[in-house]
Scaffold this motif. Structure first.
Motif, mmCIF file in Angstrom:
data_model
loop_
_atom_site.group_PDB
_atom_site.id
_atom_site.type_symbol
_atom_site.label_atom_id
_atom_site.label_comp_id
_atom_site.label_asym_id
_atom_site.label_seq_id
_atom_site.Cartn_x
_atom_site.Cartn_y
_atom_site.Cartn_z
ATOM 1 N N ALA A 35 -3.988 6.524 -16.655
ATOM 2 C CA ALA A 35 -2.946 6.180 -15.855
ATOM 3 C C ALA A 35 -3.183 6.505 -14.423
ATOM 4 C CB ALA A 35 -1.938 6.925 -16.485
ATOM 5 N N PHE A 36 -3.963 7.686 -14.376
ATOM 6 C CA PHE A 36 -4.301 8.084 -13.000
ATOM 7 C C PHE A 36 -5.379 7.108 -12.374
ATOM 8 C CE2 PHE A 36 -7.873 10.326 -10.824
ATOM 9 C CZ PHE A 36 -7.039 10.468 -9.429
ATOM 10 N N THR A 37 -6.324 6.635 -13.384
ATOM 11 C CA THR A 37 -7.481 5.852 -12.693
ATOM 12 C C THR A 37 -6.871 4.572 -12.287
ATOM 13 O OG1 THR A 37 -9.011 6.697 -13.997
ATOM 14 C CG2 THR A 37 -9.599 4.617 -13.252
ATOM 15 N N GLU A 38 -5.810 4.095 -12.961
ATOM 16 C CA GLU A 38 -5.014 2.645 -12.541
ATOM 17 C C GLU A 38 -4.406 2.949 -11.197
ATOM 18 O OE1 GLU A 38 -5.559 -0.261 -13.658
ATOM 19 O OE2 GLU A 38 -7.027 0.525 -15.355
ATOM 20 N N TYR A 39 -3.702 4.076 -10.963
ATOM 21 C CA TYR A 39 -2.988 4.197 -9.794
ATOM 22 C C TYR A 39 -4.069 4.430 -8.660
ATOM 23 C CZ TYR A 39 1.713 5.321 -12.209
ATOM 24 O OH TYR A 39 2.813 5.339 -12.815
ATOM 25 N N ALA A 99 -5.328 0.874 -7.734
ATOM 26 C CA ALA A 99 -4.417 0.309 -7.120
ATOM 27 C C ALA A 99 -4.051 0.628 -5.695
ATOM 28 C CB ALA A 99 -2.836 0.524 -7.746
ATOM 29 N N VAL A 100 -4.510 2.051 -5.290
ATOM 30 C CA VAL A 100 -4.603 2.319 -3.835
ATOM 31 C C VAL A 100 -5.581 1.879 -3.000
ATOM 32 C CG1 VAL A 100 -4.432 4.284 -2.534
ATOM 33 C CG2 VAL A 100 -2.974 4.428 -4.216
ATOM 34 N N ARG A 142 0.972 -1.099 -0.049
ATOM 35 C CA ARG A 142 0.027 0.146 -0.025
ATOM 36 C C ARG A 142 0.724 1.132 -0.224
ATOM 37 N NH1 ARG A 142 -4.026 1.910 4.894
ATOM 38 N NH2 ARG A 142 -1.982 2.104 5.845
ATOM 39 N N THR A 143 1.813 1.332 0.666
ATOM 40 C CA THR A 143 2.714 2.242 0.921
ATOM 41 C C THR A 143 3.443 2.524 -0.514
ATOM 42 O OG1 THR A 143 3.429 2.005 3.263
ATOM 43 C CG2 THR A 143 5.062 3.180 2.018
ATOM 44 N N GLN A 144 3.832 1.618 -1.367
ATOM 45 C CA GLN A 144 4.245 1.758 -2.657
ATOM 46 C C GLN A 144 3.282 2.213 -3.818
ATOM 47 O OE1 GLN A 144 5.687 -1.800 -4.394
ATOM 48 N NE2 GLN A 144 6.931 -0.984 -5.816
ATOM 49 N N ALA A 145 2.137 1.853 -3.449
ATOM 50 C CA ALA A 145 1.181 2.252 -4.209
ATOM 51 C C ALA A 145 0.729 3.787 -3.978
ATOM 52 C CB ALA A 145 -0.180 1.443 -4.115
ATOM 53 N N ARG A 146 0.742 4.037 -2.761
ATOM 54 C CA ARG A 146 0.514 5.504 -2.630
ATOM 55 C C ARG A 146 1.511 6.337 -3.002
ATOM 56 N NH1 ARG A 146 -1.914 5.576 3.612
ATOM 57 N NH2 ARG A 146 -3.975 4.791 3.185
ATOM 58 N N HIS A 147 3.045 5.741 -2.779
ATOM 59 C CA HIS A 147 3.723 6.613 -3.400
ATOM 60 C C HIS A 147 3.752 6.743 -5.046
ATOM 61 C CE1 HIS A 147 6.700 5.665 0.186
ATOM 62 N NE2 HIS A 147 5.897 6.750 0.430
ATOM 63 N N GLN A 148 3.555 5.899 -5.480
ATOM 64 C CA GLN A 148 3.343 5.936 -7.175
ATOM 65 C C GLN A 148 2.247 6.804 -7.738
ATOM 66 O OE1 GLN A 148 2.591 1.753 -7.977
ATOM 67 N NE2 GLN A 148 5.012 1.528 -7.954
ATOM 68 N N GLN A 207 -8.139 -2.148 0.638
ATOM 69 C CA GLN A 207 -9.154 -3.190 0.952
ATOM 70 C C GLN A 207 -8.155 -4.513 1.429
ATOM 71 O OE1 GLN A 207 -11.377 -3.410 -2.818
ATOM 72 N NE2 GLN A 207 -12.294 -1.636 -2.494
ATOM 73 N N ARG A 208 -7.319 -4.667 0.685
ATOM 74 C CA ARG A 208 -6.419 -5.926 1.071
ATOM 75 C C ARG A 208 -5.978 -5.884 2.507
ATOM 76 N NH1 ARG A 208 -0.450 -6.994 -1.423
ATOM 77 N NH2 ARG A 208 0.140 -8.961 -0.253
ATOM 78 N N LEU A 209 -5.290 -4.664 3.084
ATOM 79 C CA LEU A 209 -4.802 -4.418 4.077
ATOM 80 C C LEU A 209 -6.071 -4.696 5.305
ATOM 81 C CD1 LEU A 209 -2.723 -3.642 6.050
ATOM 82 C CD2 LEU A 209 -3.100 -1.349 5.634
#
Length: 210
Positions: free
Chosen positions: A70-74, A77-78, A25-31, A83-85
């Motif tokens: 691209a924004f929608t995919e990012y 992903a977040v 999640r941290t990586q997805a947020r950074h991206q 939800q996974r967490l």
């Protein structure tokens, strides 16, 4: 010597899966934030990743179709990482019921900054804490080295019994009075993270996150 049984291994697997979810999640947020930075899009609120921040994300439109995709995919992903967490946190909290170390988990929650998830993670990695008849032996087992950090000056109070273990030399000034920990294990990282709530005054019902 502590030998984990199948139940211990199962809870440790679940705990590590949640830790992986936190990192993902941290990586997805950074991206996502890197994408916003490239487009010079800044949030004017005080804190990111709140409800108002997510509402603001849902209203963004970058005009160009490719950039919007691209924004929608990012963004998706977040949301998926959140939800996974949540699923893993709920499963981990429920898994302690009936565990042979359930009482230890409950006792650890009496410490400041330790919630049920943190307590489960520590016990899952360390095992039977009762086998250590002195705190120094527990510290030697995990490679923990107590340090003092007054006014930003770090001084070691005791030598690590495991000199081969690399210790943190870049302790944050915020972590005064906490423990310098090795990088290689999950338990030290959890212990360092739980030290962060000590920066502020305690309040009833306040727990650490992540």
């Amino acid at each position: 010597m502590w030998i984990p049984d199948r139940g211990d291994e199962a809870i440790r697997d679940l705990s590590r899966a949640r830790e992986d979810a936190v990192n993902a999640r941290t990586q997805a947020r950074h991206q996502l934030k890197a994408f916003l930075l490239r487009h010079e899009t800044r949030y004017n609120g005080k804190t990111a990743w709140t409800r108002s921040f997510y509402r603001w994300l849902g209203e963004l439109n970058f005009g160009d179709a490719s950039s919007q995709v691209a924004f929608t995919e990012y963004h998706l992903a977040v949301q998926a990482a959140d939800q996974r967490l949540q699923r893993l946190t709920k499963a981990l909290s429920a898994s302690v019921a009936g565990w042979r170390f359930e009482s230890v988990v409950q006792a650890l929650q009496a410490l400041r900054g330790i919630d049920v998830v943190s307590a489960i993670g520590l016990v899952a990695e360390i095992g039977d804490i009762a086998r250590f008849d002195h705190p120094r032996k527990l510290m030697a087992y995990r490679g923990w080295c107590p340090r003092n950090n007054p006014a930003g000056i770090v001084s070691a109070r005791a030598r690590s019994p495991r000199p081969a273990t690399r210790m943190h030399d870049d302790c944050s000034p915020r972590q005064r009075g906490t423990i310098g920990l090795p990088r290689a294990s999950d338990a030290p990282r959890r212990r360092a993270r739980r030290a962060w709530p000590n920066r502020s005054s305690p309040s009833p019902g306040r727990h650490s996150c992540g």
